[in-house]
Motif scaffolding. Structure first.
Motif, PDB file in Angstrom:
ATOM      1  N   SER A  76      58.028  46.993  64.602  1.00 24.28           N
ATOM      2  CA  SER A  76      58.383  48.245  65.283  1.00 24.28           C
ATOM      3  C   SER A  76      59.897  48.459  65.282  1.00 24.28           C
ATOM      4  O   SER A  76      60.372  49.588  65.164  1.00 24.28           O
ATOM      5  N   ALA A  77      60.660  47.354  65.386  1.00 22.93           N
ATOM      6  CA  ALA A  77      62.123  47.499  65.385  1.00 22.93           C
ATOM      7  C   ALA A  77      62.609  48.028  64.036  1.00 22.93           C
ATOM      8  O   ALA A  77      63.421  48.970  63.983  1.00 22.93           O
ATOM      9  N   ILE A  78      62.093  47.460  62.951  1.00 25.28           N
ATOM     10  CA  ILE A  78      62.527  47.896  61.610  1.00 25.28           C
ATOM     11  C   ILE A  78      62.169  49.371  61.411  1.00 25.28           C
ATOM     12  O   ILE A  78      63.012  50.179  61.007  1.00 25.28           O
ATOM     13  N   THR A  79      60.926  49.712  61.719  1.00 22.90           N
ATOM     14  CA  THR A  79      60.493  51.096  61.499  1.00 22.90           C
ATOM     15  C   THR A  79      61.324  52.071  62.331  1.00 22.90           C
ATOM     16  O   THR A  79      61.769  53.104  61.835  1.00 22.90           O
ATOM     17  N   SER A  80      61.526  51.708  63.595  1.00 20.41           N
ATOM     18  CA  SER A  80      62.260  52.623  64.488  1.00 20.41           C
ATOM     19  C   SER A  80      63.693  52.832  64.013  1.00 20.41           C
ATOM     20  O   SER A  80      64.199  53.952  64.029  1.00 20.41           O
ATOM     21  N   ALA A 153      55.170  45.134  72.661  1.00 22.67           N
ATOM     22  CA  ALA A 153      55.954  44.726  71.483  1.00 22.67           C
ATOM     23  C   ALA A 153      56.050  45.856  70.458  1.00 22.67           C
ATOM     24  O   ALA A 153      57.070  46.010  69.792  1.00 22.67           O
ATOM     25  N   LEU A 154      55.005  46.645  70.350  1.00 26.53           N
ATOM     26  CA  LEU A 154      54.985  47.695  69.320  1.00 26.53           C
ATOM     27  C   LEU A 154      55.629  49.000  69.775  1.00 26.53           C
ATOM     28  O   LEU A 154      55.980  49.835  68.941  1.00 26.53           O
ATOM     29  N   ASN A 155      55.746  49.192  71.086  1.00 24.90           N
ATOM     30  CA  ASN A 155      56.186  50.520  71.539  1.00 24.90           C
ATOM     31  C   ASN A 155      57.515  50.565  72.284  1.00 24.90           C
ATOM     32  O   ASN A 155      58.009  51.652  72.584  1.00 24.90           O
ATOM     33  N   ILE A 156      58.085  49.406  72.575  1.00 22.40           N
ATOM     34  CA  ILE A 156      59.375  49.403  73.280  1.00 22.40           C
ATOM     35  C   ILE A 156      60.433  50.134  72.448  1.00 22.40           C
ATOM     36  O   ILE A 156      61.130  51.031  72.930  1.00 22.40           O
ATOM     37  N   PHE A 157      60.531  49.753  71.182  1.00 21.84           N
ATOM     38  CA  PHE A 157      61.573  50.339  70.328  1.00 21.84           C
ATOM     39  C   PHE A 157      61.391  51.844  70.114  1.00 21.84           C
ATOM     40  O   PHE A 157      62.314  52.616  70.367  1.00 21.84           O
ATOM     41  N   PRO A 158      60.197  52.289  69.656  1.00 17.98           N
ATOM     42  CA  PRO A 158      60.063  53.744  69.447  1.00 17.98           C
ATOM     43  C   PRO A 158      60.261  54.559  70.732  1.00 17.98           C
ATOM     44  O   PRO A 158      60.792  55.668  70.679  1.00 17.98           O
ATOM     45  N   ALA A 159      59.867  53.993  71.883  1.00 18.14           N
ATOM     46  CA  ALA A 159      60.006  54.753  73.138  1.00 18.14           C
ATOM     47  C   ALA A 159      61.469  54.902  73.533  1.00 18.14           C
ATOM     48  O   ALA A 159      61.898  55.984  73.950  1.00 18.14           O
ATOM     49  N   ILE A 160      62.242  53.834  73.382  1.00 18.67           N
ATOM     50  CA  ILE A 160      63.648  53.886  73.827  1.00 18.67           C
ATOM     51  C   ILE A 160      64.546  54.522  72.759  1.00 18.67           C
ATOM     52  O   ILE A 160      65.315  55.451  73.039  1.00 18.67           O
ATOM     53  N   LEU A 220      52.527  49.608  53.542  1.00 15.33           N
ATOM     54  CA  LEU A 220      53.159  50.668  52.750  1.00 15.33           C
ATOM     55  C   LEU A 220      54.158  51.445  53.588  1.00 15.33           C
ATOM     56  O   LEU A 220      55.296  51.673  53.179  1.00 15.33           O
ATOM     57  N   VAL A 221      53.723  51.842  54.779  1.00 18.61           N
ATOM     58  CA  VAL A 221      54.584  52.665  55.636  1.00 18.61           C
ATOM     59  C   VAL A 221      55.815  51.883  56.090  1.00 18.61           C
ATOM     60  O   VAL A 221      56.945  52.331  55.952  1.00 18.61           O
ATOM     61  N   ALA A 222      55.580  50.687  56.635  1.00 20.92           N
ATOM     62  CA  ALA A 222      56.687  49.946  57.240  1.00 20.92           C
ATOM     63  C   ALA A 222      57.565  49.217  56.236  1.00 20.92           C
ATOM     64  O   ALA A 222      58.785  49.369  56.238  1.00 20.92           O
ATOM     65  N   GLY A 223      56.929  48.435  55.373  1.00 21.03           N
ATOM     66  CA  GLY A 223      57.717  47.592  54.472  1.00 21.03           C
ATOM     67  C   GLY A 223      58.389  48.348  53.355  1.00 21.03           C
ATOM     68  O   GLY A 223      59.594  48.237  53.142  1.00 21.03           O
ATOM     69  N   TYR A 224      57.593  49.162  52.676  1.00 20.24           N
ATOM     70  CA  TYR A 224      58.132  49.798  51.475  1.00 20.24           C
ATOM     71  C   TYR A 224      58.593  51.230  51.713  1.00 20.24           C
ATOM     72  O   TYR A 224      59.449  51.725  50.991  1.00 20.24           O
ATOM     73  N   GLY A 225      58.025  51.858  52.750  1.00 20.89           N
ATOM     74  CA  GLY A 225      58.484  53.203  53.091  1.00 20.89           C
ATOM     75  C   GLY A 225      59.969  53.195  53.417  1.00 20.89           C
ATOM     76  O   GLY A 225      60.725  54.067  52.994  1.00 20.89           O
ATOM     77  N   GLY A 226      60.389  52.163  54.163  1.00 18.42           N
ATOM     78  CA  GLY A 226      61.806  52.048  54.534  1.00 18.42           C
ATOM     79  C   GLY A 226      62.675  51.845  53.317  1.00 18.42           C
ATOM     80  O   GLY A 226      63.714  52.493  53.151  1.00 18.42           O
TER      81      GLY A 226
END
Lengths: 563, 183
Positions: A76-80, A153-160, A220-226
């Motif tokens: 979640s941190a990387i994606t955010s 763990a999955l939503n702290i980063f996107p929320a803040i 696909l979304v998280a690893g390679y999308g970035g």
């Protein structure tokens, strides 16, 4: 003691009393519920993670569950951070919610589904006056304990972080939390209801396997999308995010993200009503799921011993089909490992799923490469953007081997593993047989498939053949190295527990990844030279020769310690 | 580094495991807050459309045309790469074409190309680039592409409103008015 401990982490008596009133209204026996829930959580946290389930030794401090949380947090941190300020609030929320729902759904499916109804419970509490609804509520809350940790763990980063987007207003964070909370709980309910409808049949296992492959999308979304976002000069990801295709409006994360967008940009009174509606639907979903689990518990029967008898002709004992004996395994211990692991892979759906899950990455890389026209022949093409993904595909096959070898340690029939210790088998050769099963039945078909895809994409049979052969060759020392560095028990001898399929591998995988990335770098620079291919093949043989004694020593030492 | 036994035992207990997870989650909150706090330092500067910088040859041609010494038809002979470089100049250094000679030529003779570029700029560009993109959109006079340009103008307006950028809102409104008059 256990209750005192849980009391200290939040279940305050006053809070409990008000909760008890609500529970009693739903026909749940509060005292039994509390006792069951406390016992279930404490059992999960104490026993399995450090003893036989994970093979974790006394010197280890970090639990596998912690690694799962760490992985969720990293994802979640990387994606955010990759998406931060590059996309609008809708797409940002959409990605956060989609990842959260997908990870929770797949993790519940792969790791935690057995929490909900465990037939073994009937032996312990079946004769006690515990109502089915109380049991199902306690089991559901047991699951929610894990879901809540992963949810955080999955939503702290996107929320803040999302609250600081250019177009995010004050109500972004509260709306995102409501949306992610409802989305996560509803997806858990959907998975559980789906599993309960399908029952404990072979269909369930097939469904589980199919559904677990949704992680491909996630990778696909998280690893390679970035990566694509930073490398693509036409800004494909940002353009896609700004002008999303019509079909995404049918996805549940889109509905939730639209709600977040409305709250963040232009909140109205209808937004509040939507939030209320979402919470009501979630409450309904939970009620339905608890009802369904209690119905299952009512119809559940105590476990009875079942056996499966297969008579083998005397002449076939100690041999393998179609003359594989001479071709693959030289000793009887190897043959035992080979036959047993192949049989268990064919029979045990959960084992197969956990093993095959690590191949997601390879499939994701190949699909991404072909889909974005970045799958060129590294022996001809020099542009990094075009050859990175095919090179990665080759080495990711090898990198998928350690998780498979590690997951072969677990089995639903682990209680029978005492046979290994009493049987006249050599532990090292037995493990070697297991590794050969993986090489023959997993790696080989995958390499053949990769070869076919590469041939079709490149129209260069020699290049395709060389690449798939190297993938096959690198996989073997990787399997032996895993036995040396990771394996802490004989294959098929541990019971699987929460987080153990990926947790203990995190640190060794970092080392394996470094080696593989070095090889990939070398591959990029030297792919056009025949010396590279010869050198790498020889290096694989040499590595196997060097590591094999160490792996054998470890296995033999380990079994002697246990004996 | 050797971890003391009592800490090891604590971390291995149920309470210790939960504490460790709680510490990591609190750490994540702190990290997320720091990321937000450092937005202007680390993130804001990276948000812009990256275009290839113009070669000396292209710069010379542009200079000669804007000074009225070169033939404007030379713009039509640019390769895709050179067109990108010129577009980069117009978006990042608008002062090179204050008379809008090249901008007008690109908008009239290379409208399709310009609309594709403008679309990207409105999605990934920073405030200055998006303002400049609106300036270029104001030069579009072809009724055939007015519909598409209008859609783009409305997209730019909606985004600017959401992001509370009054200057861009004003500019986008005037561009939309201009494009509506083309029908």
């Amino acid at each position: 003691m256990g209750w005192q401990f849980l009391g200290s982490i939040g279940f305050k008596i006053s809070m409990w009393e008000s909760l008890a009133v609500i529970l009693e209204r739903f026909g749940i026996q509060t005292r039994s519920f509390r006792a069951l829930l406390t016992a279930l959580i404490l059992m999960d946290l104490r026993g399995p993670h450090y003893t036989k389930a994970t093979g974790t030794q006394p010197k280890h401090v970090i639990s596998p569950l912690f690694w799962v949380v760490g992985q969720c947090l990293t994802l979640s941190a990387i994606t955010s951070l990759v998406l931060f300020l590059r996309v609008d609030v809708f797409f940002y929320a959409f990605v956060g919610l989609a990842i959260s729902m997908l990870v929770i759904a797949t993790t519940v499916l792969v790791e935690f589904n057995e929490i909900v109804v465990d037939p073994r419970d009937l032996d312990i509490i079946g004769h006690r006056p515990v109502a089915p609804r109380t049991y199902s509520a306690a089991r559901f809350c047991n699951l929610l304990f894990y879901v809540s940790i992963m949810f955080l763990a999955l939503n702290i980063f996107p929320a803040i972080v999302g609250a600081a987007l250019y177009d995010a207003g004050f109500w972004y964070a509260p709306a995102y939390l409501v949306a992610s909370f409802c989305g996560s709980l509803l997806i858990v309910c959907v998975v559980l209801l789906l599993l309960s409808m399908l029952g404990r049949s072979t269909i369930v296992e097939k469904w589980k396997e199919l559904l677990a492959w949704t992680q491909i999308l996630l990778i696909l979304v998280a690893g390679y999308g970035g990566q694509l976002m930073f490398r693509n000069k036409s800004y494909a990801v940002e353009m896609w995010a700004a002008y999303p295709p019509d079909w995404i409006k049918y996805l549940p994360p889109t509905w939730l993200a639209r709600f977040v967008e409305q709250a963040a940009i232009e909140p109205q009174t209808t937004t509040l009503a939507t939030a209320g509606g979402l919470l009501a639907i979630t409450a309904g979903g939970i009620a339905l799921t608890v009802w369904r689990i209690s119905m299952l518990y009512r119809t559940m029967q105590p476990m009875t011993a079942t056996s499966r008898m297969t008579r083998m002709p005397t002449t076939q004992i100690g041999t393998l089909a179609i003359g594989l004996t001479a071709l693959v395994c030289s000793s009887h211990s190897e043959r035992t490992g080979f036959w047993l692991s192949r049989t268990m892979l064919a029979r045990d759906g959960t084992l197969r799923m956990r093993c095959l899950l690590s191949l997601n990455m390879v499939v994701a890389v190949v699909i991404l490469g072909l889909g974005t026209s970045q799958f060129a022949n590294p022996m001809i093409e020099r542009d990094t953007a075009l050859v990175t993904l095919p090179i990665l595909a080759v080495y990711l096959i090898a990198l998928a081997v350690p998780p498979i070898v590690h997951n072969m340690t677990f089995s639903s029939h682990s209680e029978a593993s005492w046979v290994f210790r009493s049987a006249p088998i050599d532990a090292a050769e037995f493990v070697n047989g297991v590794c050969k099963t993986i090489q023959v039945f997993v790696v080989t078909p995958l390499c053949i498939l990769l070869c076919v895809v590469m041939m079709a994409a490149w129209r260069a049979p020699v290049s395709a053949l060389l690449h798939s052969m190297i993938a096959w060759l690198v996989s073997w020392p990787m399997a032996i190295a895993t036995v040396w560095l990771v394996l802490s028990e004989l294959p098929l001898s541990l019971e699987h527990s929460r987080g153990s399929s990926i947790g203990p591998l995190a640190i060794p995988m970092a080392g394996f990844s470094t080696v593989v990335m070095l090889l990939a770098g070398l591959h990029y620079f030297a792919a056009s030279s025949i010396w590279f291919w010869l050198g790498l093949a020889l290096a694989c043989v040499a590595a196997t020769w060097a590591i094999r004694p160490l792996a054998n020593q470890r296995m033999r030492k380990f079994i002697s310690v246990n004996a | 580094m050797k971890i003391p036994l009592h800490i090891k035992l604590y971390l291995r207990s149920a309470r210790g495991q939960l504490t460790l997870i709680a510490v990591v989650l609190v750490g994540a909150v702190v990290m997320a807050a720091i990321s937000v706090g450092l937005r202007s330092l680390f993130f804001d500067g990276t948000i812009r459309q990256k275009l290839p910088s113009a070669t000396e040859q292209v710069q010379k041609i542009v200079e000669r045309i804007t000074e009225g010494k070169g033939d404007i038809a030379r713009v039509d002979e640019f390769t895709d790469r050179e067109l990108q470089e010129v577009y980069g100049l117009l978006i990042n250094e608008p002062e090179v074409d204050t008379e809008r000679i090249i901008s007008a030529r690109l908008s009239s003779q290379h409208t399709g190309y310009m609309l594709r570029q403008l679309r990207v700029t409105h999605v990934v560009g920073n405030q200055i680039q998006r303002t400049q993109a609106l300036e270029l959109m104001n030069l579009i006079n072809d009724p055939k592409v007015a519909q598409e340009a209008l859609k783009l103008g409305r997209f730019a307006l909606r985004r600017a409103k959401n992001r509370q950028e009054p200057a861009i809102v004003k500019k986008a409104t005037s561009v939309i008015r201009h494009l509506e008059e083309l029908f």
